[in-house]
Design an enzyme around this catalytic site. Structure first.
Site, PDB file in Angstrom:
ATOM      1  N   GLY A  10       0.798  -1.228   0.000  1.00 13.32           N
ATOM      2  CA  GLY A  10       0.000   0.000   0.000  1.00 13.32           C
ATOM      3  C   GLY A  10       0.828   1.274   0.000  1.00 13.32           C
ATOM      4  O   GLY A  10       0.403   2.312  -0.498  1.00 13.32           O
ATOM      5  N   ILE A  11       2.056   1.182   0.577  1.00 11.14           N
ATOM      6  CA  ILE A  11       2.884   2.390   0.644  1.00 11.14           C
ATOM      7  C   ILE A  11       3.964   2.389  -0.433  1.00 11.14           C
ATOM      8  O   ILE A  11       4.803   3.288  -0.481  1.00 11.14           O
ATOM      9  CB  ILE A  11       3.535   2.544   2.042  1.00 11.14           C
ATOM     10  CG1 ILE A  11       4.353   1.293   2.375  1.00 11.14           C
ATOM     11  CG2 ILE A  11       2.496   2.817   3.114  1.00 11.14           C
ATOM     12  CD1 ILE A  11       5.229   1.454   3.596  1.00 11.14           C
ATOM     13  N   GLY A  12       3.945   1.386  -1.308  1.00 13.42           N
ATOM     14  CA  GLY A  12       5.002   1.214  -2.307  1.00 13.42           C
ATOM     15  C   GLY A  12       5.177   2.404  -3.239  1.00 13.42           C
ATOM     16  O   GLY A  12       6.300   2.839  -3.495  1.00 13.42           O
ATOM     17  N   SER A 168       5.016  -4.756  11.440  1.00 13.84           N
ATOM     18  CA  SER A 168       3.904  -4.016  12.015  1.00 13.84           C
ATOM     19  C   SER A 168       4.060  -3.916  13.527  1.00 13.84           C
ATOM     20  O   SER A 168       4.673  -4.777  14.154  1.00 13.84           O
ATOM     21  CB  SER A 168       2.601  -4.765  11.697  1.00 13.84           C
ATOM     22  OG  SER A 168       1.516  -4.201  12.392  1.00 13.84           O
ATOM     23  N   TYR A 190      -2.643 -12.387  10.358  1.00 15.38           N
ATOM     24  CA  TYR A 190      -1.875 -11.197   9.974  1.00 15.38           C
ATOM     25  C   TYR A 190      -0.810 -10.891  11.039  1.00 15.38           C
ATOM     26  O   TYR A 190       0.372 -10.746  10.737  1.00 15.38           O
ATOM     27  CB  TYR A 190      -2.809  -9.993   9.784  1.00 15.38           C
ATOM     28  CG  TYR A 190      -2.072  -8.739   9.361  1.00 15.38           C
ATOM     29  CD1 TYR A 190      -1.677  -8.567   8.038  1.00 15.38           C
ATOM     30  CD2 TYR A 190      -1.750  -7.745  10.287  1.00 15.38           C
ATOM     31  CE1 TYR A 190      -0.979  -7.426   7.648  1.00 15.38           C
ATOM     32  CE2 TYR A 190      -1.058  -6.609   9.895  1.00 15.38           C
ATOM     33  CZ  TYR A 190      -0.678  -6.453   8.578  1.00 15.38           C
ATOM     34  OH  TYR A 190       0.026  -5.332   8.204  1.00 15.38           O
TER      35      TYR A 190
END
Length: 327
Positions: A10-12, A168, A190
């Site tokens: 998502g942050i790529g 995370s 997760y």
């Protein structure tokens, strides 16, 4: 020029943009599942940074055949990588535990609960075509096989290479067990996969530092990406925003934008990998006034468990190599 392999999450995209602003002569290779998206990203990056070199390779880390194929292509195209960002991650069908949410709201651990989502999220996992748990294969094992395949491009003792894993603050020891490292019996795959990532990074340092390969883990904080929109729809996040912005004054985990979330990942790129502590997690953090900074956290693990987990991964690797070669 530095050669970077990026397995975007998502942050790529935000990370690619920030890295190119700092060094517009990078050679960036994007390893993506969706080639049309990858080509669009490539075009956008080259439009703003024409002196950079941006290439793409197709890889789906939840499919070992795809990982082997991509590795083969990369070995034909590159002699070495200076850095690999391992960002791909899934959190399938997340369920928010409403009861835990409300008891968290009124407990004295409210900041901790919301910073780490501890006990708030469960997920439904499934089995992939490779016969593995999907979250484990996507978040951990597919990346591991990619690294194993690319070892010749990474191990140069004269000039170290670096692996940067997106872990995370949600990685919790209580959600992981060596007996069930794929987390097939639990409800928080997760969190388990992120704890497994931390263990793997520690074990990789122990086994590969001598050969010039170093590994570190980061947490981008709570940034609003497809992953977080899977937990709550965008309009709910918008409704919660005033409360979250207030909470930022007490907790640094709410980075909120992908740009802010990449802070620790960009910082690590500028460090000498051999000077970093392998037992520390580097966290992107944002103040109440919106200033970004890096903070650190000692990982809650022991090197013995990390080594045992690594050995289990090697056994599983042997097994899947035989299976994948048969198909």
């Amino acid at each position: 020029a530095n050669r970077l392999l990026m397995v975007p999450g998502g942050i790529g995209l935000a990370l690619c943009k920030r890295l190119l602003v700092e060094d517009d002569e990078l050679h960036l290779c994007l390893a993506c599942r969706n080639m049309s998206k990858a080509e669009a990203v490539r075009a956008a990056l080259l439009a703003s940074h024409p002196t950079a070199e941006v290439t793409v390779v197709q890889v789906d880390v939840s499919n070992l055949q795809s990982v082997f194929q991509a590795s083969k292509e990369l070995k034909q195209r590159f002699q070495r990588f200076d850095c690999i960002y391992l960002n791909a991650g899934i959190m399938p069908n997340p369920h928010l535990n409403i009861k835990a949410l409300f008891s968290g709201l009124f407990s004295r651990n409210v900041i901790h609960v919301f910073s780490t989502a501890e006990g708030l999220l469960t997920q439904d996992d499934k089995i992939t075509a490779d016969g593995l748990q999907e979250v484990f294969e996507t978040n951990v094992f597919g990346h591991f096989i990619l690294i194993r395949e690319l070892e010749p491009l990474l191990c140069h003792s004269d000039n170290p290479s670096q692996l940067i894993w997106t872990s995370s603050r949600n990685a919790r020891k209580s959600n992981f067990s060596l007996e069930d490292f794929q987390h097939s019996k639990g409800k928080e795959p997760y969190s388990s996969s992120k704890y497994a990532t931390d263990l793997l990074s520690v074990a990789l340092n122990r086994n590969f530092n001598q050969q010039g390969l170093y590994s570190n883990v980061v947490c981008p904080g709570t940034a609003l990406t497809n992953l977080t929109y899977g937990v709550l729809p965008p309009f709910i996040w918008t409704l919660l925003m005033p409360a979250i912005l207030l909470m930022r004054f007490f907790a640094n985990a709410f980075t909120l934008t992908p740009y802010n979330g990449t802070e620790a990942l960009v910082w690590l790129f500028h460090q000498k990998p051999e000077s970093l502590n392998p037992l520390i997690k580097y966290l992107s953090a944002t103040t109440g006034f919106g200033r970004n900074y890096i903070t650190t956290q000692k990982m809650d693990l022991d090197e013995d468990t990390a080594e045992k987990f690594y050995q289990k991964l090697l056994e599983l690797e042997k097994h899947v190599r035989v299976t994948v070669q048969k198909t």
